[in-house]
Design an enzyme around this catalytic site. Structure first.
Site, short mmCIF file in Angstrom:
data_model
loop_
_atom_site.label_atom_id
_atom_site.label_comp_id
_atom_site.label_asym_id
_atom_site.label_seq_id
_atom_site.Cartn_x
_atom_site.Cartn_y
_atom_site.Cartn_z
N THR A 18 0.82 -1.22 0.00
CA THR A 18 0.00 0.00 0.00
C THR A 18 0.85 1.27 0.00
O THR A 18 0.77 2.08 0.92
CB THR A 18 -0.95 0.02 1.21
OG1 THR A 18 -0.17 0.05 2.42
CG2 THR A 18 -1.87 -1.19 1.22
N ASN A 61 2.07 5.14 -1.18
CA ASN A 61 1.54 6.34 -1.81
C ASN A 61 2.32 6.58 -3.10
O ASN A 61 3.18 5.79 -3.49
CB ASN A 61 1.59 7.55 -0.86
CG ASN A 61 3.01 7.90 -0.41
OD1 ASN A 61 3.99 7.67 -1.13
ND2 ASN A 61 3.14 8.47 0.78
N PHE A 121 4.66 8.82 -3.96
CA PHE A 121 6.09 9.00 -3.77
C PHE A 121 6.77 7.68 -3.46
O PHE A 121 7.86 7.37 -3.99
CB PHE A 121 6.35 9.99 -2.63
CG PHE A 121 7.80 10.09 -2.24
CD1 PHE A 121 8.70 10.82 -3.01
CD2 PHE A 121 8.29 9.44 -1.12
CE1 PHE A 121 10.04 10.90 -2.67
CE2 PHE A 121 9.62 9.52 -0.76
CZ PHE A 121 10.50 10.25 -1.54
N GLU A 122 6.16 6.86 -2.62
CA GLU A 122 6.75 5.58 -2.24
C GLU A 122 6.81 4.61 -3.42
O GLU A 122 7.79 3.88 -3.58
CB GLU A 122 5.97 4.98 -1.06
CG GLU A 122 6.19 5.78 0.22
CD GLU A 122 5.07 5.65 1.24
OE1 GLU A 122 5.25 6.18 2.36
OE2 GLU A 122 4.02 5.04 0.93
N THR A 156 -3.47 9.06 7.88
CA THR A 156 -4.39 8.56 6.86
C THR A 156 -3.84 7.33 6.15
O THR A 156 -4.59 6.43 5.79
CB THR A 156 -4.70 9.66 5.83
OG1 THR A 156 -3.47 10.17 5.30
CG2 THR A 156 -5.49 10.79 6.46
N GLY A 157 -2.52 7.28 5.96
CA GLY A 157 -1.92 6.10 5.32
C GLY A 157 -2.05 4.88 6.20
O GLY A 157 -2.36 3.77 5.71
N ASP A 158 -1.80 5.03 7.50
CA ASP A 158 -1.94 3.92 8.44
C ASP A 158 -3.38 3.42 8.45
O ASP A 158 -3.64 2.21 8.44
CB ASP A 158 -1.56 4.37 9.86
CG ASP A 158 -0.12 4.82 9.97
OD1 ASP A 158 0.71 4.32 9.21
OD2 ASP A 158 0.16 5.69 10.81
#
Length: 302
Positions: free
Chosen positions: A65, A67, A69-70, A173-175
């Site tokens: 999962t 984002n 950039f990652e 929000t990512g978590d």
């Protein structure tokens, strides 16, 4: 098994050892890896973690999962449009994961032939409209069954969902996205298994096919609702102060998300085929048939 922010190489390698032990005890273990590296062109972690994730952690994951950039950091591929994003997903699938969710993409608005005509458009009509702040795009991909009609386009099935951007910047929000995806994928898998046990072949096949976009819609609807409740309570936040998500106060939305207006759209075969060509082109950031090249994305900031 779910992992999020990890700040050292030693800790990352310890996670790999834990995964090995858990997998030995339970061969059906599914690992959801949220490769928290950075955002908005900047790393949050030491640079050497990127390669350790790419070579040691990502191959263990069933679900990834990142984002935008990652995904760029892990693949060495700059993402400027949907086809670039799909090519990056193919790069990541080549490393091991069956499912990839790019949680937040900042893409040009485009209502072209990138999605099936029967599914609406990718600009926000299906997800409630973008308003004056525009939209954030979520992209989910999964390896297609070998005998599926999608297998010809890199063996990939993909869905996009445009989510209205809300004012403010919120911590976690990512978590939340990774945790919700794990929960809803598991929920959908249980529904498919129940249909199989009841010998409802058609129901099991339908449940399996809908598993990822259904989970995607629930994740997006929940995160949007939590942010909305947080914004209403706090006012626009930022990462330094006032941006902690109101999770406890959002219990009802988390338990029963309202997915009206959150309809993932299937990516069409032609777009998948073009993305496959990018994935196989060594000039665009990947090695044909293998792991991504170690290239620094142009979006990285000093």
């Amino acid at each position: 098994m779910l992992t999020g922010y990890i700040g050292s190489v030693t800790f990352l390698r310890a996670v790999a050892k834990v995964h090995k032990a858990l997998r030995a005890a339970n061969p059906n273990l599914r690992y959801v890896c949220d490769p928290v590296l950075g955002d908005e062109g900047k790393l949050y972690v030491p640079t050497e973690l990127v390669e350790v994730y790419r070579l040691e952690l990502v191959p263990l994951a069933a679900v990834l999962t990142p984002n935008q950039f990652e995904a760029e950091a892990l693949t060495g591929r700059s993402i400027a449009g949907l086809e670039d994003a799909l090519a990056a997903c193919l790069d990541l699938h080549a490393l091991g994961p069956d499912t990839v969710l790019l949680t937040s993409l900042d893409l040009p608005t485009q209502a072209d032939a990138s999605v099936d005509a029967s599914g609406g458009d990718a600009n926000g009509d299906a997800s409630g409209g973008g308003g004056g702040l525009g939209v954030i795009t979520m992209l989910a991909t999964i390896r297609a069954p070998v005998d599926s009609e999608r297998a010809a386009a890199g063996g990939l099935e993909a869905w996009v969902l445009s989510i209205p951007r809300q004012e403010g910047s919120y911590t976690g929000t990512g978590d939340l996205t990774a945790a919700l995806l794990l929960a809803h994928l598991d929920e959908a898998a249980e529904a498919a298994e129940a249909a199989e046990e009841a010998e409802e072949a058609a129901g099991a096949e339908a449940a399996g096919a809908a598993r990822l976009p259904t989970a995607m819609a629930k994740v997006a609807a929940t995160v949007a609702a939590v942010i909305r409740r947080t914004r209403e309570a706090n006012g626009p936040g930022d990462r330094q102060a006032g941006g902690e998500l109101r999770l406890v106060q959002s219990k009802r939305e988390i338990e029963a998300p309202d997915t009206a207006g959150f309809a993932p759209v299937r990516v069409d075969h032609a777009t998948l085929s073009r993305a496959q060509a990018l994935h196989q082109d060594p000039k665009t950031g990947s090695i044909p048939g293998g792991a991504p090249a170690l290239v620094t994305p142009s979006c990285w900031k000093e």
